[in-house]
Design an enzyme around this catalytic site. Structure first.
Site, mmCIF file in Angstrom:
data_model
loop_
_atom_site.group_PDB
_atom_site.id
_atom_site.type_symbol
_atom_site.label_atom_id
_atom_site.label_comp_id
_atom_site.label_asym_id
_atom_site.label_seq_id
_atom_site.Cartn_x
_atom_site.Cartn_y
_atom_site.Cartn_z
ATOM 1 C CG HIS A 164 -7.966 14.413 -2.429
ATOM 2 N ND1 HIS A 164 -6.967 14.286 -3.377
ATOM 3 C CD2 HIS A 164 -8.624 13.225 -2.420
ATOM 4 C CE1 HIS A 164 -7.032 13.073 -3.915
ATOM 5 N NE2 HIS A 164 -8.025 12.413 -3.358
ATOM 6 C CB CYS B 293 -0.923 0.024 1.222
ATOM 7 S SG CYS B 293 -1.762 1.621 1.426
ATOM 8 C CB CYS C 295 0.895 1.326 4.368
ATOM 9 S SG CYS C 295 -0.774 0.962 4.949
ATOM 10 C CG ASN D 131 -12.204 10.942 -5.027
ATOM 11 O OD1 ASN D 131 -13.211 11.627 -5.140
ATOM 12 N ND2 ASN D 131 -11.012 11.335 -5.466
ATOM 13 C CG HIS E 125 -6.771 9.351 0.147
ATOM 14 N ND1 HIS E 125 -6.973 8.039 -0.200
ATOM 15 C CD2 HIS E 125 -7.004 10.075 -0.976
ATOM 16 C CE1 HIS E 125 -7.295 7.960 -1.480
ATOM 17 N NE2 HIS E 125 -7.332 9.182 -1.976
#
Ligand code: AMP
Length: 114
Positions: free
Chosen positions: A102, A4, A7, A87, A100
């Protein structure tokens, strides 16, 4: 989680421009910025998207938004404004399966968000 990218950034194995980090949350500049300020705010713990937000403690979820607000101030975005986007899944074109947010700002954006 192995392989990932976020990560990897959170653990320091993948280089990035980190603008904030603590024990729970990391924020770094997007590698392909869509606005003059484009920062990604992620939990260190791997969860794939907002579909899995219940796996995170309430303190971590709240901290992500507090960090977003604090970074908006530090980046000089408060007066003109900014946009927070997350998203989730195919229809939203999520490309990195690690939750996440943005933080977008530094220029006027369109009224459409979809
Ligand atoms: P999303 O399409 O919402 O999943 O957003 C993923 C974002 O991660 C995109 O804006 C990418 O430009 C950004 N991104 C992908 N890899 C990296 C990386 N190694 N460092 C910083 N940002 C990245």
């Amino acid at each position: 989680m192995a392989d990932c990218v976020f990560c990897g950034i959170a653990s320091g194995k993948i280089p990035s421009t980190i603008v904030y980090e603590d024990a729970d949350v990391v924020a770094f500049r997007d590698v392909a910025p869509q606005t003059p300020v484009h920062i990604l705010i992620v939990p260190r713990e791997h969860v794939a998207s907002f579909n899995e937000v219940d796996k995170l403690g309430d303190d971590i979820v709240a901290k992500m938004f507090r960090v977003a607000s604090r970074l908006a101030k530090e980046q000089g975005l408060r007066e003109r404004g900014y946009r927070l986007v997350s998203n989730c899944g195919v229809d939203a074109c999520q490309s990195v399966p690690h939750l996440h947010i943005h933080l977008l700002g530094g220029r006027a954006m369109g009224a459409d968000i979809a």
